[in-house]
Design a protein around this motif. Structure first.
Motif, PDB file in Angstrom:
ATOM      1  N   VAL A 172     -22.452  -8.063  11.455  1.00  0.00           N
ATOM      2  CA  VAL A 172     -22.212  -8.244  12.886  1.00  0.00           C
ATOM      3  C   VAL A 172     -20.788  -8.759  13.118  1.00  0.00           C
ATOM      4  N   GLU A 173     -20.348  -9.701  12.288  1.00  0.00           N
ATOM      5  CA  GLU A 173     -18.981 -10.212  12.418  1.00  0.00           C
ATOM      6  C   GLU A 173     -17.965  -9.091  12.227  1.00  0.00           C
ATOM      7  N   GLN A 174     -18.194  -8.233  11.233  1.00  0.00           N
ATOM      8  CA  GLN A 174     -17.249  -7.150  10.950  1.00  0.00           C
ATOM      9  C   GLN A 174     -17.299  -6.044  12.008  1.00  0.00           C
ATOM     10  N   LEU A 175     -18.436  -5.843  12.604  1.00  0.00           N
ATOM     11  CA  LEU A 175     -18.602  -4.796  13.619  1.00  0.00           C
ATOM     12  C   LEU A 175     -18.436  -5.325  15.037  1.00  0.00           C
ATOM     13  N   TRP A 176     -18.022  -6.574  15.182  1.00  0.00           N
ATOM     14  CA  TRP A 176     -17.987  -7.243  16.481  1.00  0.00           C
ATOM     15  C   TRP A 176     -17.295  -6.410  17.564  1.00  0.00           C
ATOM     16  N   SER A 177     -16.141  -5.848  17.277  1.00  0.00           N
ATOM     17  CA  SER A 177     -15.400  -5.066  18.279  1.00  0.00           C
ATOM     18  C   SER A 177     -16.151  -3.813  18.693  1.00  0.00           C
ATOM     19  N   TYR A 178     -17.014  -3.333  17.812  1.00  0.00           N
ATOM     20  CA  TYR A 178     -17.750  -2.096  18.066  1.00  0.00           C
ATOM     21  C   TYR A 178     -19.228  -2.347  18.266  1.00  0.00           C
ATOM     22  N   LEU A 179     -19.605  -3.616  18.422  1.00  0.00           N
ATOM     23  CA  LEU A 179     -21.021  -3.966  18.441  1.00  0.00           C
ATOM     24  C   LEU A 179     -21.712  -3.429  19.689  1.00  0.00           C
ATOM     25  N   ASN A 180     -22.701  -2.600  19.449  1.00  0.00           N
ATOM     26  CA  ASN A 180     -23.588  -2.090  20.488  1.00  0.00           C
ATOM     27  C   ASN A 180     -24.989  -2.036  19.873  1.00  0.00           C
ATOM     28  N   PHE A 181     -25.934  -1.504  20.577  1.00  0.00           N
ATOM     29  CA  PHE A 181     -27.294  -1.493  20.057  1.00  0.00           C
ATOM     30  C   PHE A 181     -27.381  -0.773  18.714  1.00  0.00           C
ATOM     31  N   PHE A 182     -26.724   0.361  18.584  1.00  0.00           N
ATOM     32  CA  PHE A 182     -26.814   1.137  17.347  1.00  0.00           C
ATOM     33  C   PHE A 182     -26.221   0.379  16.165  1.00  0.00           C
ATOM     34  N   THR A 183     -25.023  -0.176  16.310  1.00  0.00           N
ATOM     35  CA  THR A 183     -24.407  -0.901  15.193  1.00  0.00           C
ATOM     36  C   THR A 183     -25.196  -2.173  14.870  1.00  0.00           C
ATOM     37  N   ALA A 184     -25.738  -2.832  15.884  1.00  0.00           N
ATOM     38  CA  ALA A 184     -26.582  -4.009  15.640  1.00  0.00           C
ATOM     39  C   ALA A 184     -27.871  -3.605  14.924  1.00  0.00           C
ATOM     40  N   LEU A 185     -28.404  -2.439  15.255  1.00  0.00           N
ATOM     41  CA  LEU A 185     -29.607  -1.943  14.585  1.00  0.00           C
ATOM     42  C   LEU A 185     -29.321  -1.649  13.113  1.00  0.00           C
ATOM     43  N   VAL A 186     -28.171  -1.042  12.836  1.00  0.00           N
ATOM     44  CA  VAL A 186     -27.792  -0.765  11.449  1.00  0.00           C
ATOM     45  C   VAL A 186     -27.656  -2.079  10.673  1.00  0.00           C
ATOM     46  N   ALA A 187     -26.968  -3.060  11.254  1.00  0.00           N
ATOM     47  CA  ALA A 187     -26.799  -4.358  10.595  1.00  0.00           C
ATOM     48  C   ALA A 187     -28.157  -5.014  10.354  1.00  0.00           C
ATOM     49  N   SER A 188     -29.036  -4.949  11.336  1.00  0.00           N
ATOM     50  CA  SER A 188     -30.370  -5.552  11.221  1.00  0.00           C
ATOM     51  C   SER A 188     -31.203  -4.864  10.150  1.00  0.00           C
ATOM     52  N   ALA A 189     -31.144  -3.550  10.092  1.00  0.00           N
ATOM     53  CA  ALA A 189     -31.929  -2.795   9.108  1.00  0.00           C
ATOM     54  C   ALA A 189     -31.388  -2.988   7.695  1.00  0.00           C
ATOM     55  N   VAL A 190     -30.070  -3.011   7.553  1.00  0.00           N
ATOM     56  CA  VAL A 190     -29.494  -3.223   6.219  1.00  0.00           C
ATOM     57  C   VAL A 190     -29.909  -4.594   5.681  1.00  0.00           C
ATOM     58  N   GLY A 191     -29.762  -5.617   6.502  1.00  0.00           N
ATOM     59  CA  GLY A 191     -30.135  -6.955   6.052  1.00  0.00           C
ATOM     60  C   GLY A 191     -31.629  -7.163   5.977  1.00  0.00           C
ATOM     61  N   GLY A 192     -32.336  -6.717   7.005  1.00  0.00           N
ATOM     62  CA  GLY A 192     -33.766  -6.994   7.119  1.00  0.00           C
ATOM     63  C   GLY A 192     -34.667  -6.083   6.319  1.00  0.00           C
ATOM     64  N   ILE A 193     -34.135  -4.984   5.835  1.00  0.00           N
ATOM     65  CA  ILE A 193     -34.952  -4.080   5.020  1.00  0.00           C
ATOM     66  C   ILE A 193     -34.314  -3.915   3.631  1.00  0.00           C
ATOM     67  N   VAL A 194     -33.107  -3.397   3.575  1.00  0.00           N
ATOM     68  CA  VAL A 194     -32.485  -3.090   2.281  1.00  0.00           C
ATOM     69  C   VAL A 194     -32.281  -4.350   1.444  1.00  0.00           C
ATOM     70  N   VAL A 195     -31.589  -5.347   2.000  1.00  0.00           N
ATOM     71  CA  VAL A 195     -31.313  -6.566   1.240  1.00  0.00           C
ATOM     72  C   VAL A 195     -32.609  -7.309   0.927  1.00  0.00           C
ATOM     73  N   LEU A 196     -33.458  -7.470   1.921  1.00  0.00           N
ATOM     74  CA  LEU A 196     -34.699  -8.220   1.723  1.00  0.00           C
ATOM     75  C   LEU A 196     -35.603  -7.565   0.681  1.00  0.00           C
ATOM     76  N   TYR A 197     -35.751  -6.248   0.745  1.00  0.00           N
ATOM     77  CA  TYR A 197     -36.598  -5.548  -0.213  1.00  0.00           C
ATOM     78  C   TYR A 197     -35.991  -5.580  -1.619  1.00  0.00           C
ATOM     79  N   ALA A 198     -34.660  -5.519  -1.714  1.00  0.00           N
ATOM     80  CA  ALA A 198     -33.988  -5.531  -3.023  1.00  0.00           C
ATOM     81  C   ALA A 198     -34.255  -6.833  -3.772  1.00  0.00           C
ATOM     82  N   ILE A 199     -34.513  -7.898  -3.056  1.00  0.00           N
ATOM     83  CA  ILE A 199     -34.813  -9.183  -3.684  1.00  0.00           C
ATOM     84  C   ILE A 199     -36.327  -9.386  -3.805  1.00  0.00           C
ATOM     85  N   GLY A 200     -37.046  -9.100  -2.747  1.00  0.00           N
ATOM     86  CA  GLY A 200     -38.475  -9.395  -2.700  1.00  0.00           C
ATOM     87  C   GLY A 200     -39.352  -8.516  -3.564  1.00  0.00           C
ATOM     88  N   ILE A 201     -39.067  -7.233  -3.626  1.00  0.00           N
ATOM     89  CA  ILE A 201     -39.942  -6.319  -4.363  1.00  0.00           C
ATOM     90  C   ILE A 201     -39.898  -6.574  -5.878  1.00  0.00           C
TER      91      ILE A 201
END
Length: 189
Positions: free
Chosen positions: A103-132
């Motif tokens: 979100v910090e890096q995408l701040w200038s371009y932050l809209n729903f789509f970029t926020a969704l990408v940031a949320s999915a990368v952190g909330g799915i990809v990163v979380l699953y890579a550790i939890g599974i």
């Protein structure tokens, strides 16, 4: 870090704790419950940024480790970190960090789509890579079985990412908490 930062960290730790009111749904294969609390990690990172967002989850998990029953289903204590959910719990810290960093890096371009990408990368990809892998190790099952057992989580995590993206964009537009100096890290532009 000033008093304002400390207050925001405490508020988002409390927000994550409050999400425990939604009852957990435990999946039989890997023994990890579906909860609303991972939404707290995603929103904390997206609204507070990488540093404060991850610190809010550190505070939350310290309170859990100290025995407070703040996890969904009234769970708490150090033992929860040794079970199949331990990797996901620790993963919340990195989820908040990576969502915040994106979100910090995408701040200038932050809209729903970029926020969704940031949320999915952190909330799915990163979380699953550790939890599974953690769940597979603790449960003594093959990684492929743990991965297959985690597939039912994906629709709920996509929904959490959509909710988080909405909150992140609304907060950015109405009361941006991330300061200008946090919006750009050296070497990222």
């Amino acid at each position: 870090m000033d008093t304002r930062d400390t207050v925001f960290i405490a508020i988002f730790a409390a927000f994550t704790a409050a999400l425990a009111v939604f009852p957990p749904i435990t999946l039989p294969v890997i023994g990890v419950p579906i909860t609303a609390q991972s939404l707290g990690a995603i929103v904390a990172g997206g609204v507070l940024g990488a540093k404060r967002g991850s610190l809010s989850l550190v505070l939350f998990l310290v309170l859990v480790a100290a025995g407070l029953p703040l996890l969904s289903g009234g769970r708490g204590g150090f033992a929860v970190f040794m079970g199949p959910t331990g990797g996901f719990l620790i993963g919340w810290i990195l989820t908040a960090f990576f969502v915040g960093l994106l979100v910090e890096q995408l701040w200038s371009y932050l809209n729903f789509f970029t926020a969704l990408v940031a949320s999915a990368v952190g909330g799915i990809v990163v979380l699953y890579a550790i939890g599974i892998p953690w769940s597979a190790t603790v449960a003594g099952i093959p990684l492929s079985t743990a991965l297959a057992g985690s597939l039912p989580f994906i629709p709920g995590d996509i929904l959490k990412s959509v909710i988080a993206a909405s909150v992140i964009v609304i907060t950015k537009n109405s009361y941006p908490i991330i300061s200008p100096k946090e919006r750009t890290l050296p070497g990222f532009r």
